[in-house]
Design an enzyme around this catalytic site. Structure first.
Site, PDB file in Angstrom:
ATOM      1  N   GLU A 259       0.825  -1.209   0.000  1.00 27.77           N
ATOM      2  CA  GLU A 259       0.000   0.000   0.000  1.00 27.77           C
ATOM      3  C   GLU A 259       0.853   1.250   0.000  1.00 27.77           C
ATOM      4  O   GLU A 259       0.915   1.977   0.982  1.00 27.77           O
ATOM      5  CB  GLU A 259      -0.950  -0.027   1.201  1.00 27.77           C
ATOM      6  CG  GLU A 259      -0.241  -0.473   2.447  1.00 27.77           C
ATOM      7  CD  GLU A 259      -1.168  -0.779   3.596  1.00 27.77           C
ATOM      8  OE1 GLU A 259      -2.230  -1.363   3.369  1.00 27.77           O
ATOM      9  OE2 GLU A 259      -0.805  -0.399   4.718  1.00 27.77           O
ATOM     10  N   PRO A 260       1.508   1.519  -1.120  1.00 27.08           N
ATOM     11  CA  PRO A 260       2.374   2.692  -1.201  1.00 27.08           C
ATOM     12  C   PRO A 260       1.576   3.982  -1.421  1.00 27.08           C
ATOM     13  O   PRO A 260       0.575   3.990  -2.131  1.00 27.08           O
ATOM     14  CB  PRO A 260       3.227   2.403  -2.442  1.00 27.08           C
ATOM     15  CG  PRO A 260       2.373   1.529  -3.292  1.00 27.08           C
ATOM     16  CD  PRO A 260       1.494   0.741  -2.365  1.00 27.08           C
ATOM     17  N   GLY A 261       2.034   5.035  -0.781  1.00 31.72           N
ATOM     18  CA  GLY A 261       1.478   6.361  -1.049  1.00 31.72           C
ATOM     19  C   GLY A 261       2.548   7.196  -1.718  1.00 31.72           C
ATOM     20  O   GLY A 261       2.551   7.446  -2.921  1.00 31.72           O
ATOM     21  N   ARG A 298       5.290  20.014   5.197  1.00 29.81           N
ATOM     22  CA  ARG A 298       6.293  18.977   5.455  1.00 29.81           C
ATOM     23  C   ARG A 298       7.649  19.525   5.927  1.00 29.81           C
ATOM     24  O   ARG A 298       8.250  18.957   6.833  1.00 29.81           O
ATOM     25  CB  ARG A 298       6.476  18.074   4.231  1.00 29.81           C
ATOM     26  CG  ARG A 298       5.200  17.318   3.851  1.00 29.81           C
ATOM     27  CD  ARG A 298       5.421  16.275   2.781  1.00 29.81           C
ATOM     28  NE  ARG A 298       6.087  15.105   3.298  1.00 29.81           N
ATOM     29  CZ  ARG A 298       7.368  14.852   3.216  1.00 29.81           C
ATOM     30  NH1 ARG A 298       8.152  15.662   2.565  1.00 29.81           N
ATOM     31  NH2 ARG A 298       7.886  13.769   3.759  1.00 29.81           N
ATOM     32  N   CYS A 328       1.868  34.369   9.574  1.00 33.15           N
ATOM     33  CA  CYS A 328       2.392  35.134  10.690  1.00 33.15           C
ATOM     34  C   CYS A 328       2.828  34.213  11.814  1.00 33.15           C
ATOM     35  O   CYS A 328       2.169  34.071  12.850  1.00 33.15           O
ATOM     36  CB  CYS A 328       1.383  36.163  11.155  1.00 33.15           C
ATOM     37  SG  CYS A 328       1.296  37.487   9.948  1.00 33.15           S
ATOM     38  N   TYR A 356       1.473  13.965   0.635  1.00 33.90           N
ATOM     39  CA  TYR A 356       1.327  14.637   1.931  1.00 33.90           C
ATOM     40  C   TYR A 356       1.571  16.139   1.828  1.00 33.90           C
ATOM     41  O   TYR A 356       2.160  16.743   2.719  1.00 33.90           O
ATOM     42  CB  TYR A 356       2.261  13.999   2.978  1.00 33.90           C
ATOM     43  CG  TYR A 356       2.078  12.509   3.039  1.00 33.90           C
ATOM     44  CD1 TYR A 356       0.918  11.972   3.589  1.00 33.90           C
ATOM     45  CD2 TYR A 356       3.009  11.639   2.494  1.00 33.90           C
ATOM     46  CE1 TYR A 356       0.710  10.604   3.608  1.00 33.90           C
ATOM     47  CE2 TYR A 356       2.811  10.261   2.500  1.00 33.90           C
ATOM     48  CZ  TYR A 356       1.660   9.761   3.060  1.00 33.90           C
ATOM     49  OH  TYR A 356       1.455   8.415   3.066  1.00 33.90           O
TER      50      TYR A 356
HETATM   51  C1  LIG Z   1       0.284   6.177   5.351  1.00 34.84           C
HETATM   52  C2  LIG Z   1       0.145   4.731   5.175  1.00 34.84           C
HETATM   53  C3  LIG Z   1       0.720   4.108   4.054  1.00 34.84           C
HETATM   54  C4  LIG Z   1       1.531   4.835   3.012  1.00 34.84           C
HETATM   55  O1  LIG Z   1       2.811   5.180   3.440  1.00 34.84           O
HETATM   56  P1  LIG Z   1       3.841   5.835   2.400  1.00 34.84           P
HETATM   57  O2  LIG Z   1       5.053   6.104   3.178  1.00 34.84           O
HETATM   58  O3  LIG Z   1       3.218   7.085   1.867  1.00 34.84           O
HETATM   59  O4  LIG Z   1       4.049   4.879   1.298  1.00 34.84           O
HETATM   60  C5  LIG Z   1       0.510   2.758   3.912  1.00 34.84           C
HETATM   61  N1  LIG Z   1      -0.211   2.050   4.817  1.00 34.84           N
HETATM   62  C6  LIG Z   1      -0.776   2.620   5.902  1.00 34.84           C
HETATM   63  C7  LIG Z   1      -1.570   1.795   6.829  1.00 34.84           C
HETATM   64  C8  LIG Z   1      -0.612   3.976   6.116  1.00 34.84           C
HETATM   65  O5  LIG Z   1      -1.171   4.523   7.198  1.00 34.84           O
END
Ligand SMILES: *Cc1c(COP(=O)(O)O)cnc(C)c1O
Length: 401
Positions: A259-261, A298, A328, A356
């Site tokens: 599950e990559p973001g 970030r 500010c 993010y």
């Molecule tokens: C945030 C999150 C991700 C994604 O993480 P990345 O570092 O963006 O790849 C995957 N799994 C879970 C459960 C998360 O909370």
């Protein structure tokens, strides 16, 4: 997507503005799936909290991704973008049982991360199979804010509590169809990740009805020169063969899920801001831009380094600047950074602005959130309008005083 394209986007829609390159998202997706091509059943669930614009979600769906969601609102957005409930996994932490039940009734795959809810859910819905989030207590990342595997972390059920999990499963007759881990946000070391995976395999042996094993994410992408990035190809090679070996022992083919973001969207994003003022002080030269941590938090929140380029003067002489926002409060994007000479009115581009960034934006200082543009097939498409003053007042109630 080049500097000229970016400049024409800021000409058309103004600044600040977020721009995402569809081609980059798709090449990252393909890179990850190619790295695991030996695994017959691979599932890439995009962690939509990284960037949740509905058009981005539709693009992910088109690429073949599923979705990883962390709130009921994300689940609903995913369904709205056309994902089927079966393509969505819900991995909440600290949410109410009501929210979990609502998501379950929508038909999405539930991932449970505490014993209390496992027992309650199993007692009430023994026939709905669930996934369990395990905490293997492995620190994969370097930054303690984003390492979620350590012993005091709030995430997941400890591997030391497996006997308790098994007791709940036996007592409730519930079905466990997946196990999951997400150790942290940065995989710096493949050996550490594989070590955590072994713990997951050991855990998996206890459950006879598994359909998938979810290895979470943590793929690291480079933000600045010299940054380590996860060697996806090596990880793919090594984890795939280990996974196939495990499936043989287990007696059945399972799905390998990720599950990559950040990996999918970070490098696809550009954030364009305009320089309002150049201010010399006794110690530095400030470039004050028409944005702040209300749009991109970030650097201030995580100490993240985003490369900044002056795209109005890319070939100019390099000088040192502190790039700051208009909030500010101290909101330093970069200090003592070498950037091509800046003139007031120039457009600066922040790199790695896909993950993010927009999703963490706020209305602090009563500022408006910016527009978003998707660059796709050589064309810029507006995928979110900039907020207007009316949006600020939208839910406010003015009482008689
Ligand atoms: C945030 C999150 C991700 C994604 O993480 P990345 O570092 O963006 O790849 C995957 N799994 C879970 C459960 C998360 O909370």
């Amino acid at each position: 997507m080049n500097i000229k394209d970016l400049l024409s986007i800021s000409d058309t829609w103004g600044s600040p503005i977020y721009v995402y390159d569809a081609e980059k998202i798709s090449s990252q997706y393909k890179r990850l799936s190619n790295a695991f091509s030996k695994v017959p059943s691979l599932k890439i669930n995009y962690a939509m909290k990284a960037l949740s614009n509905i058009s981005i979600l539709k693009l992910m769906r088109k690429l073949g991704a599923g979705l990883d969601t962390v709130s009921i609102q994300e689940v609903k957005l995913g369904l709205k973008a056309g994902f089927t409930p079966e393509q969505i996994i819900f991995t909440p932490n600290g949410v109410s049982m009501d929210e979990i039940e609502e998501a379950t009734l929508l038909g999405v795959q539930l991932n449970i991360d505490n014993l209390s809810f496992l027992e309650q859910f199993g007692s009430k819905y023994p026939n709905i199979p669930v996934c369990i989030r395990i905490n293997p207590h492995v620190m994969a990342g370097g930054n303690s804010n984003i390492s979620v595997g350590h012993i005091d972390s709030k995430f997941g059920i400890s591997i030391h509590q497996i006997p308790h999990i098994l007791r709940i499963v036996e007592n409730t007759k519930m079905h466990i169809n997946g196990i999951h881990m997400h150790t942290g946000s940065d995989i710096l070391d493949i050996d550490v990740f594989l070590y955590a995976s072994e713990i997951l395999f050991d855990t998996a042996k206890h459950f006879k009805e598994l359909q998938f094993i979810d290895f979470g994410s943590g793929f690291k992408v480079p933000y600045k020169e010299g940054d380590i990035q996860t060697n996806i190809e090596e990880l793919g090679e090594r984890l795939s063969s280990r996974f196939l070996e495990f499936c043989k022992d287990y007696g059945r083919d399972l799905t390998l899920a990720f599950e990559p973001g950040k990996f999918l969207v970070s490098e696809a994003g550009y954030f364009l801001v305009k320089v309002n003022v150049i201010k010399q002080t006794t110690s530095t030269v400030f470039a004050g831009v028409d944005s702040g941590f209300n749009h991109l938090i970030r650097p201030m929140f995580y100490g993240a380094t985003h490369k900044i380029e002056n795209i109005s003067n890319p070939e100019g002489k390099k000088r040192f600047y502190s790039v700051v926002g208009y909030i500010c409060e101290t909101d330093t994007f970069a200090s003592n950074r070498q950037i091509s000479e800046i003139t007031e009115g120039d457009i600066l581009c922040f790199y790695n602005a896909g993950a993010y960034c927009y999703t963490m934006a706020s209305n602090y200082n009563s500022r408006l959130r910016p527009a978003e543009v998707l660059w796709i097939n050589g064309e810029a498409k507006l995928i979110r309008k900039a907020e207007t003053f009316e949006d600020l007042l939208h839910n406010q109630i003015e009482i008689e005083l």
